[in-house]
Enzyme design. Structure first.
Site, PDB file in Angstrom:
ATOM      1  CD  GLU A   1      -3.070  -0.969   0.852  1.00 57.70           C
ATOM      2  OE1 GLU A   1      -3.185  -0.054   0.280  1.00 57.70           O
ATOM      3  OE2 GLU A   1      -4.171  -1.731   1.264  1.00 57.70           O
TER       4      GLU A   1
ATOM      5  CB  CYS B   1       2.079   7.398   3.683  1.00 61.03           C
ATOM      6  SG  CYS B   1       2.211   6.077   4.927  1.00 61.03           S
TER       7      CYS B   1
ATOM      8  CB  CYS C   1       4.062  -4.935   9.880  1.00 62.27           C
ATOM      9  SG  CYS C   1       4.850  -4.109  11.155  1.00 62.27           S
TER      10      CYS C   1
ATOM     11  CB  CYS D   1       1.447  -2.073  17.149  1.00 61.27           C
ATOM     12  SG  CYS D   1       3.301  -1.547  17.177  1.00 61.27           S
TER      13      CYS D   1
ATOM     14  CB  CYS E   1      -1.088  -1.241  13.792  1.00 59.46           C
ATOM     15  SG  CYS E   1      -0.610  -1.046  11.962  1.00 59.46           S
TER      16      CYS E   1
ATOM     17  N   GLY F   1       4.927  -2.128   7.289  1.00 62.22           N
ATOM     18  CA  GLY F   1       6.266  -2.474   7.957  1.00 62.22           C
ATOM     19  C   GLY F   1       6.981  -1.799   8.757  1.00 62.22           C
ATOM     20  CD  GLU F   2      10.322  -1.035  12.861  1.00 61.23           C
ATOM     21  OE1 GLU F   2      11.260  -0.039  12.295  1.00 61.23           O
ATOM     22  OE2 GLU F   2       9.524  -0.398  13.907  1.00 61.23           O
TER      23      GLU F   2
ATOM     24  CB  SER G   1       7.254   6.106  11.747  1.00 63.21           C
ATOM     25  OG  SER G   1       6.580   5.626  12.742  1.00 63.21           O
TER      26      SER G   1
ATOM     27  CB  SER H   1       5.402   4.143  17.249  1.00 65.62           C
ATOM     28  OG  SER H   1       5.178   4.456  16.022  1.00 65.62           O
ATOM     29  CG  LEU H   2       5.816   7.137  23.911  1.00 63.75           C
ATOM     30  CD1 LEU H   2       7.248   6.488  24.228  1.00 63.75           C
ATOM     31  CD2 LEU H   2       5.975   8.674  24.425  1.00 63.75           C
TER      32      LEU H   2
ATOM     33  CG  ASN I   1      -6.770   6.965  12.135  1.00 64.45           C
ATOM     34  OD1 ASN I   1      -7.196   7.783  11.847  1.00 64.45           O
ATOM     35  ND2 ASN I   1      -5.235   6.920  11.774  1.00 64.45           N
TER      36      ASN I   1
ATOM     37  CB  CYS J   1      -1.646   6.916  10.807  1.00 59.20           C
ATOM     38  SG  CYS J   1      -0.372   6.148  11.784  1.00 59.20           S
TER      39      CYS J   1
END
Length: 349
Positions: free
Chosen positions: A89, A102, A109, A113, A116, A160-161, A192, A215-216, A291, A333
């Site tokens: 994407e 983006c 990924c 998380c 997500c 992805g990371e 990110s 990403s906290l 989101n 996001c």
């Protein structure tokens, strides 16, 4: 994977063109990245015989459009097909004063998380440098964007990371920022990460690198473990220590992203703890109201709660609320998961 031209630097092209004059590599490089040709036949500075010879054994390597979705707010979500038929994407978010693309760094990924949608896919594979940079080339070609005219930002916040595919991410960054190629400023590229501590250290050693966003998403160690299982391997303390040691450039701040989840991490006490955690860092905070999406067991906080959280953090450091874009087409996001919303699908002409 077949040999492709997109993803190759000048030195790589010189090896591919063994036996040809060195300047031919530079001609192809500039045609692909600066002029953004879509076919080797368009590289008219090359002799016809060389164009045919290259086309017989190489492909340009740009992704193909599989589907396109258009949001009511102008956001475009592209499902792009790669050479092995896997898809990723890519999202374009146009605004009056800038455009933001983006892009993805992996197919799927592995980080898991809990809030997500992409995490529900798992990891299929890393993207090559060409597949990462190719997403930018695709959008620039489709919308006739130019780094010399348009204010164009790139955020590696798609699937992805990025730090788990760091060599390819760094090579793609070099391609994106080369003044003789695509020509973006490193100030306009942001990576990110969920917080892969050893890779943050490695990233800081790179002479050409994106800006860093963390990403906290939590205000305590226990809370972050629940929301982001990666913390069980890389603790919040170790992450913040790596951030303190990170070699910021003179113009740079660390960005901390914080997804607000109703009744979970959005209280005034959470906000005060975030301020305490980040107190000694040259940082800013981006707040993201969740989101929503199918399969995610959290809710979006009310706007008043988001504003109250921001007000507390803003007393101590810059704090912004990120405006959601493309929610109706699952382009916001944390929503990228090859969703098929019930919207009108538009094909590029």
């Amino acid at each position: 994977m077949p040999q492709t031209i997109v993803g190759l630097e000048v030195a790589d092209l010189q090896q591919v063109l063994e036996g040809q004059p060195a300047f031919r590599a530079r001609q192809i490089y500039e045609a692909v990245y600066r002029q953004r040709v879509v076919d080797l036949e368009q590289v008219t500075v090359l002799p016809v015989s060389l164009r045919k010879e290259l086309a017989s054994r190489l492909s340009l390597g740009l992704p193909k459009l599989a589907r396109e979705y258009k949001s009511v707010d102008g956001t475009r979500r592209y499902l792009l097909e790669l050479a092995d038929r896997k898809t990723v994407e890519t999202v374009l978010m146009p605004e009056e004063t800038r455009d933001t693309i983006c892009i993805s760094s992996q197919v799927g990924c592995p980080v898991n998380c809990q809030f997500c949608l992409t995490a529900l896919m798992g990891l299929e594979r890393n993207l090559t440098a060409g597949e990462i940079a190719g997403q930018v080339l695709f959008v620039m070609q489709t919308h006739q964007l130019s780094t010399g005219i348009d204010r164009l930002n790139i955020v590696m916040m798609g699937m992805g990371e990025p730090l788990l595919n760091l060599p390819n991410v760094i090579k793609a960054t070099r391609l994106l920022t080369d003044p003789q190629g695509i020509g973006l400023s490193p100030r306009r590229i942001t990576l990110s990460t969920a917080g892969i501590v050893p890779k943050i250290v490695e990233l800081g050693r790179e002479p050409i690198r994106p800006k860093l966003a963390i990403s906290l998403n939590a205000s305590s160690e226990d809370q972050r473990r629940e929301l982001m299982p990666i913390t069980r391997k890389y603790s919040l303390k170790d992450l913040l220590d790596a951030c303190k040691a990170y070699p910021l450039r003179p113009w740079e701040k660390l960005t901390f992203e914080y997804v607000l989840l109703r009744g979970v991490n959005d209280t005034d006490a959470d906000a005060r703890r975030v301020v305490k955690l980040l107190a000694r860092l040259n940082a800013k905070v981006n707040l993201i109201a969740l989101n929503p999406g199918p399969g995610i067991g959290f809710e979006t906080p009310d706007a008043a709660r988001v504003l109250a959280f921001q007000a507390i953090v803003k007393r101590s450091m810059p704090c912004f609320i990120r405006k959601p874009r493309g929610r109706d087409i699952f382009a916001a996001c944390g929503q990228l998961r090859r969703q098929n919303p019930v919207v009108r699908i538009e094909k590029s002409e």
